[in-house]
Design an enzyme around this catalytic site. Structure first.
Site, PDB file in Angstrom:
ATOM      1  N   ASP A  64       5.164 -19.794  30.080  1.00  9.38           N
ATOM      2  CA  ASP A  64       4.426 -19.017  30.794  1.00  9.38           C
ATOM      3  C   ASP A  64       3.636 -19.196  29.549  1.00  9.38           C
ATOM      4  O   ASP A  64       3.524 -18.276  29.363  1.00  9.38           O
ATOM      5  CB  ASP A  64       4.694 -17.685  31.555  1.00  9.38           C
ATOM      6  N   ALA A  85       1.676 -20.419  24.013  1.00  9.02           N
ATOM      7  CA  ALA A  85       0.394 -20.193  23.261  1.00  9.02           C
ATOM      8  C   ALA A  85      -0.490 -20.000  23.210  1.00  9.02           C
ATOM      9  O   ALA A  85      -1.150 -20.937  24.505  1.00  9.02           O
ATOM     10  CB  ALA A  85       0.482 -20.636  22.110  1.00  9.02           C
ATOM     11  N   ASN A 110       7.072 -33.127  24.843  1.00  7.69           N
ATOM     12  CA  ASN A 110       6.421 -32.569  25.098  1.00  7.69           C
ATOM     13  C   ASN A 110       4.692 -33.135  24.466  1.00  7.69           C
ATOM     14  O   ASN A 110       5.705 -32.940  23.165  1.00  7.69           O
ATOM     15  CB  ASN A 110       5.940 -31.222  25.815  1.00  7.69           C
ATOM     16  N   PHE A 112       1.509 -31.289  24.686  1.00  4.10           N
ATOM     17  CA  PHE A 112       0.817 -30.205  25.908  1.00  4.10           C
ATOM     18  C   PHE A 112      -0.182 -30.194  24.289  1.00  4.10           C
ATOM     19  O   PHE A 112      -1.977 -30.601  25.005  1.00  4.10           O
ATOM     20  CB  PHE A 112       1.575 -29.207  25.649  1.00  4.10           C
ATOM     21  N   PHE A 114      -0.983 -27.195  23.104  1.00  5.67           N
ATOM     22  CA  PHE A 114      -1.918 -25.947  23.320  1.00  5.67           C
ATOM     23  C   PHE A 114      -2.611 -25.821  23.948  1.00  5.67           C
ATOM     24  O   PHE A 114      -4.135 -24.988  24.109  1.00  5.67           O
ATOM     25  CB  PHE A 114      -2.908 -25.799  21.425  1.00  5.67           C
ATOM     26  N   ASN A 169       2.341 -19.495  15.436  1.00  4.77           N
ATOM     27  CA  ASN A 169       3.236 -20.986  15.758  1.00  4.77           C
ATOM     28  C   ASN A 169       2.069 -22.435  14.629  1.00  4.77           C
ATOM     29  O   ASN A 169       1.749 -22.862  14.576  1.00  4.77           O
ATOM     30  CB  ASN A 169       3.503 -21.223  17.191  1.00  4.77           C
ATOM     31  N   SER A 172       3.981 -26.631  15.647  1.00  2.00           N
ATOM     32  CA  SER A 172       4.144 -27.165  17.109  1.00  2.00           C
ATOM     33  C   SER A 172       3.021 -28.539  16.654  1.00  2.00           C
ATOM     34  O   SER A 172       2.645 -29.002  15.927  1.00  2.00           O
ATOM     35  CB  SER A 172       2.689 -27.158  17.856  1.00  2.00           C
ATOM     36  N   ASN A 174       1.834 -31.326  18.367  1.00  2.00           N
ATOM     37  CA  ASN A 174       1.181 -31.656  19.282  1.00  2.00           C
ATOM     38  C   ASN A 174      -0.681 -31.486  18.641  1.00  2.00           C
ATOM     39  O   ASN A 174      -1.305 -32.462  19.320  1.00  2.00           O
ATOM     40  CB  ASN A 174       1.473 -31.343  20.028  1.00  2.00           C
ATOM     41  N   THR A 175      -0.715 -30.801  17.507  1.00  2.00           N
ATOM     42  CA  THR A 175      -1.619 -30.866  17.361  1.00  2.00           C
ATOM     43  C   THR A 175      -2.208 -30.794  15.455  1.00  2.00           C
ATOM     44  O   THR A 175      -1.511 -30.539  14.929  1.00  2.00           O
ATOM     45  CB  THR A 175      -2.828 -28.984  16.782  1.00  2.00           C
ATOM     46  N   LYS A 207       6.856 -19.332  13.435  1.00  2.00           N
ATOM     47  CA  LYS A 207       7.889 -20.362  13.847  1.00  2.00           C
ATOM     48  C   LYS A 207       7.983 -21.538  13.294  1.00  2.00           C
ATOM     49  O   LYS A 207       6.734 -22.310  12.758  1.00  2.00           O
ATOM     50  CB  LYS A 207       7.574 -20.390  15.510  1.00  2.00           C
ATOM     51  N   ASN A 236      11.100 -25.276  16.925  1.00  2.00           N
ATOM     52  CA  ASN A 236      10.458 -25.380  17.274  1.00  2.00           C
ATOM     53  C   ASN A 236      11.229 -27.209  17.240  1.00  2.00           C
ATOM     54  O   ASN A 236      12.390 -27.161  17.412  1.00  2.00           O
ATOM     55  CB  ASN A 236       9.097 -25.633  16.785  1.00  2.00           C
ATOM     56  N   THR A 237      10.123 -27.499  18.293  1.00  2.00           N
ATOM     57  CA  THR A 237      10.338 -28.812  18.503  1.00  2.00           C
ATOM     58  C   THR A 237      11.063 -29.833  17.341  1.00  2.00           C
ATOM     59  O   THR A 237      10.274 -29.715  16.184  1.00  2.00           O
ATOM     60  CB  THR A 237       9.856 -29.870  19.689  1.00  2.00           C
ATOM     61  N   TYR A 305      14.295 -22.631  26.157  1.00  2.00           N
ATOM     62  CA  TYR A 305      13.304 -23.109  27.984  1.00  2.00           C
ATOM     63  C   TYR A 305      13.688 -24.135  28.353  1.00  2.00           C
ATOM     64  O   TYR A 305      13.792 -24.284  29.468  1.00  2.00           O
ATOM     65  CB  TYR A 305      11.814 -23.219  27.333  1.00  2.00           C
TER      66      TYR A 305
END
Length: 347
Positions: A64, A85, A110, A112, A114, A169, A172, A174-175, A207, A236-237, A305
């Site tokens: 969410d 996030a 993923n 994404f 953020f 966080n 991640s 992805n950034t 995290k 995390n991933t 998740y």
């Protein structure tokens, strides 16, 4: 899992994963989900960083992102929720497609980046959230920011009054260069700024990634021990692709789900020998047995998740109920008594 939920999951898998995710949130908000509330018992009730939880099974951030389903999620079996996030400014994230089901591996990838509506609308929703549930916010940084460390503090200062905990966080994948903030000096400076911005005085969690070396973990433990951080979410991933069989295994991004279980649990066990700060075990949980294994390895609580994609939202209550039964089977009076009792199995 109820028949209606099974049918719904099958229907959702006919859509691309990101569209299916949005439809799942809409379904929850229309009342198509559990309604009994958090599963609890004397064995399951526990305290994490000063927060009283009905059970130690939490929803991980990312499900969410924009805090749009707080009321519906509050009726599920989860003991606590984490949304986000959230970044200071809204951002689109990376181009679609950016979410992939790896059905054969019970996993997902993923990238994404953020994507979220920004801290202002998220804070507004959090300010109106239903009472009586523990809700936290995952803090993120804008991709275009010139000072990403300051972004975390900015989001916390804005949203802190409306949540029970916040998570920094820095893990991640992805950034670009975000994981560089896990280095010892950068992490110490970042966390110092975040703690200083914590006017609401809520617990702040960190995290971390599963792709850290033993030396990296020692650095994290050293910084955490002197920073005022209340818990570490582990993990995390991953960027690893070992042992995958899905056609999508080569996609860029972070891998979550079953293939992450062993790797993340070993990191958890190692970190539990380096710090007394409570740990939250994340990565590859899809059953009560796996949640229990994380606790035995050193976790005071757990989150998941990706397994919701394959097991549905009722899985939260099923895992919490199964955890209660496993604790009882092994003679533990409560969750705290079980934490770390089989750590050696993972070292």
């Amino acid at each position: 899992m109820k028949l209606l939920e099974t049918i719904g999951l099958r229907a959702l898998r006919t859509f691309d994963p990101e569209t299916a995710h949005g439809l799942a949130l809409k379904a929850l908000n229309t009342g198509l989900g559990p309604s009994g509330g958090a599963v609890t018992s004397d064995r399951l009730r526990c305290t994490l960083a000063g927060l009283d939880l009905p059970n130690p099974v939490g929803l991980a951030a990312g499900f969410d992102k924009n805090a749009t389903a707080l009321a519906a999620l509050g009726r599920t079996g989860f003991g606590f929720l984490e949304v986000g996030a959230a970044t200071p400014l809204p951002q689109e994230g990376n181009p679609r497609p950016r979410l992939y089901r790896l059905t054969e591996d019970e996993a997902a990838i993923n990238r994404f980046g953020f994507n979220n509506e920004g801290m202002e609308p998220i804070a507004t929703r959090l300010s109106k959230r239903p009472k009586g549930r523990i809700v936290g916010l995952n803090l993120g940084a804008n991709k275009t920011s010139e000072d990403r460390a300051a972004d975390f503090a900015r989001v916390l200062a804005h949203c802190g009054p409306y949540v029970d905990f916040a998570t920094v966080n820095v893990s991640s994948p992805n950034t670009e260069k975000l994981r560089d903030l896990q280095g010892k000096d950068a992490l110490a400076a970042l966390l110092g700024g975040v703690i200083e911005a914590n006017a609401a005085g809520i617990p702040v969690f960190l995290k971390i990634a599963p792709d850290l070396t033993d030396a990296d973990l020692q650095d994290v433990a050293d910084v955490v021990g002197s920073s005022g951080i209340s818990a570490v979410i582990t993990t995390n991933t991953t960027l690893s692709r070992d042992g995958l069989s899905s056609v999508h295994k080569g996609e860029a991004g972070g891998l979550s789900g079953q293939p992450l279980f062993e790797k993340s649990t070993r990191i958890l066990a190692k970190l539990s020998t380096l710090t007394d700060v409570p740990l939250i075990g994340v990565g590859g949980i899809g059953s009560a047995e796996q949640a229990y294994a994380k606790i035995l390895a050193g976790a005071s609580a757990v989150q998941f998740y990706t397994a919701l994609v394959y097991g549905g939202i009722s899985l939260a209550g099923e895992i919490a109920q199964g955890l209660d039964e496993l604790l009882a089977r092994d003679g533990f009076a409560n969750v705290a008594d079980a934490v770390g009792t089989a750590r050696e199995d993972w070292l």
